[in-house]
Design a protein around this motif. Structure first.
Motif, PDB file in Angstrom:
ATOM      1  N   TRP A  96     -27.538  44.472 -46.036  1.00 43.71           N
ATOM      2  CA  TRP A  96     -28.659  44.313 -46.335  1.00 43.71           C
ATOM      3  C   TRP A  96     -28.767  42.821 -45.806  1.00 43.71           C
ATOM      4  N   ASP A  97     -27.886  41.963 -45.933  1.00 40.84           N
ATOM      5  CA  ASP A  97     -28.029  40.326 -44.633  1.00 40.84           C
ATOM      6  C   ASP A  97     -28.025  40.838 -43.409  1.00 40.84           C
ATOM      7  N   ASP A  98     -27.718  41.868 -42.786  1.00 43.71           N
ATOM      8  CA  ASP A  98     -26.937  41.916 -41.679  1.00 43.71           C
ATOM      9  C   ASP A  98     -28.456  42.705 -40.860  1.00 43.71           C
ATOM     10  N   VAL A  99     -29.285  43.055 -41.585  1.00 47.23           N
ATOM     11  CA  VAL A  99     -30.379  43.727 -40.534  1.00 47.23           C
ATOM     12  C   VAL A  99     -31.599  43.524 -40.455  1.00 47.23           C
ATOM     13  N   ARG A 164     -37.272  38.426 -50.441  1.00 49.98           N
ATOM     14  CA  ARG A 164     -37.293  38.271 -48.796  1.00 49.98           C
ATOM     15  C   ARG A 164     -36.035  38.381 -48.449  1.00 49.98           C
ATOM     16  N   ASP A 165     -36.643  39.044 -47.058  1.00 54.00           N
ATOM     17  CA  ASP A 165     -35.222  39.107 -46.125  1.00 54.00           C
ATOM     18  C   ASP A 165     -34.555  39.057 -45.064  1.00 54.00           C
ATOM     19  N   GLU A 166     -35.537  37.284 -45.012  1.00 55.48           N
ATOM     20  CA  GLU A 166     -35.488  36.690 -43.435  1.00 55.48           C
ATOM     21  C   GLU A 166     -33.842  35.282 -43.278  1.00 55.48           C
ATOM     22  N   ASP A 167     -33.917  35.272 -44.927  1.00 58.57           N
ATOM     23  CA  ASP A 167     -31.853  34.845 -44.719  1.00 58.57           C
ATOM     24  C   ASP A 167     -31.520  35.264 -44.868  1.00 58.57           C
ATOM     25  N   PRO A 168     -29.634  35.254 -44.162  1.00 54.81           N
ATOM     26  CA  PRO A 168     -29.096  36.317 -44.463  1.00 54.81           C
ATOM     27  C   PRO A 168     -28.014  35.446 -45.619  1.00 54.81           C
ATOM     28  N   ALA A 169     -28.128  34.111 -45.683  1.00 54.52           N
ATOM     29  CA  ALA A 169     -27.140  33.679 -46.595  1.00 54.52           C
ATOM     30  C   ALA A 169     -27.812  33.950 -47.986  1.00 54.52           C
ATOM     31  N   ASP A 170     -29.026  33.710 -48.129  1.00 56.71           N
ATOM     32  CA  ASP A 170     -29.806  33.748 -49.357  1.00 56.71           C
ATOM     33  C   ASP A 170     -29.768  35.316 -49.866  1.00 56.71           C
TER      34      ASP A 170
END
Length: 226
Positions: A96-99, A164-170
């Motif tokens: 989910w952090d890659d999409v 929120r999905d903008e930051d993969p690290a988050d």
């Protein structure tokens, strides 16, 4: 393949203005520039052209908001983005952090026909992997939740609705902490001076945990009715 009626740049503006004005307030030029990582002067020229095309309207001294046609176009873009994210996760094994970034690239090239075939294959999902509502093909969309974990009061029992999905690290941090849509949390009576929020996560081991302030602001919650 059907050609998209607007350029990638215009589509990015439409989606950004839609998201910035989701609370009902106009989107300011400075907020648009910050979100798109461009200079305010560039925003001024583009919003003027978009207003001439009937996609948005100026609110004196406050910013801009989308017109009916502009909102319909923005919802179509949001639908494409969230269907793509869901398909990448559910059918292609993306984390989910890659999409998000992948969907950002694909949403401008994907035809409406392809998106609808993906939606059909997925069983017409109502939410993307991060819990955000997916607009219907007719432009209907569930109201977005705007209350965050950072807004919660001590003792509240909550369900994580979306993140929120903008930051993969988050997103990786959220996943590691179990802060995913559907998780149930209870807010403890202590909020630290650095703004972090103390919670108990239902079904997890280790008891109370501290959620950093910046993560808490990116976790949207609703009351736990159970």
């Amino acid at each position: 393949m059907t050609t998209r009626p607007f350029s990638r740049s215009v589509e990015d503006y439409l989606k950004t203005i839609y998201e910035l004005s989701a609370t009902g307030d106009p989107a300011s030029t400075s907020a648009i520039a910050e979100a798109l990582e461009i200079q305010p002067a560039s925003v001024t020229g583009m919003v003027k052209r978009m207003a001439e095309w009937g996609l948005l309207e100026h609110v004196p001294y406050r910013g801009v908001r989308l017109t009916g046609p502009g909102t319909r176009e923005a919802l179509s873009i949001v639908r494409r983005h969230r269907i793509l994210e869901t398909y990448l996760c559910d059918r292609l094994g993306y984390a989910w952090d890659d999409v998000h970034d992948e969907a950002e690239r694909l949403e401008h090239a994907a035809s409406d026909r392809l998106i609808e075939q993906m939606a059909l294959a997925l069983g017409f999902p109502s939410h993307d992997p991060h819990g955000a509502p997916i607009p219907s093909s007719s432009g209907d969309v569930e109201a977005a939740v705007r209350v965050t974990l950072a807004d919660a009061e001590a003792g509240e029992r909550l369900v994580i609705h979306a993140v929120r999905d903008e930051d993969p690290a988050d997103l990786r941090s959220m996943a590691a902490e179990g802060l995913v849509p559907g998780a149930r949390v209870t807010v403890d009576g202590t909020t630290l001076t650095d703004g972090s929020v103390q919670i108990d996560l239902a079904g997890s081991e280790g008891g109370a945990r501290s959620v950093p302030a910046h993560l808490a602001r990116n976790v949207y919650v609703v009351p736990d009715e159970k």
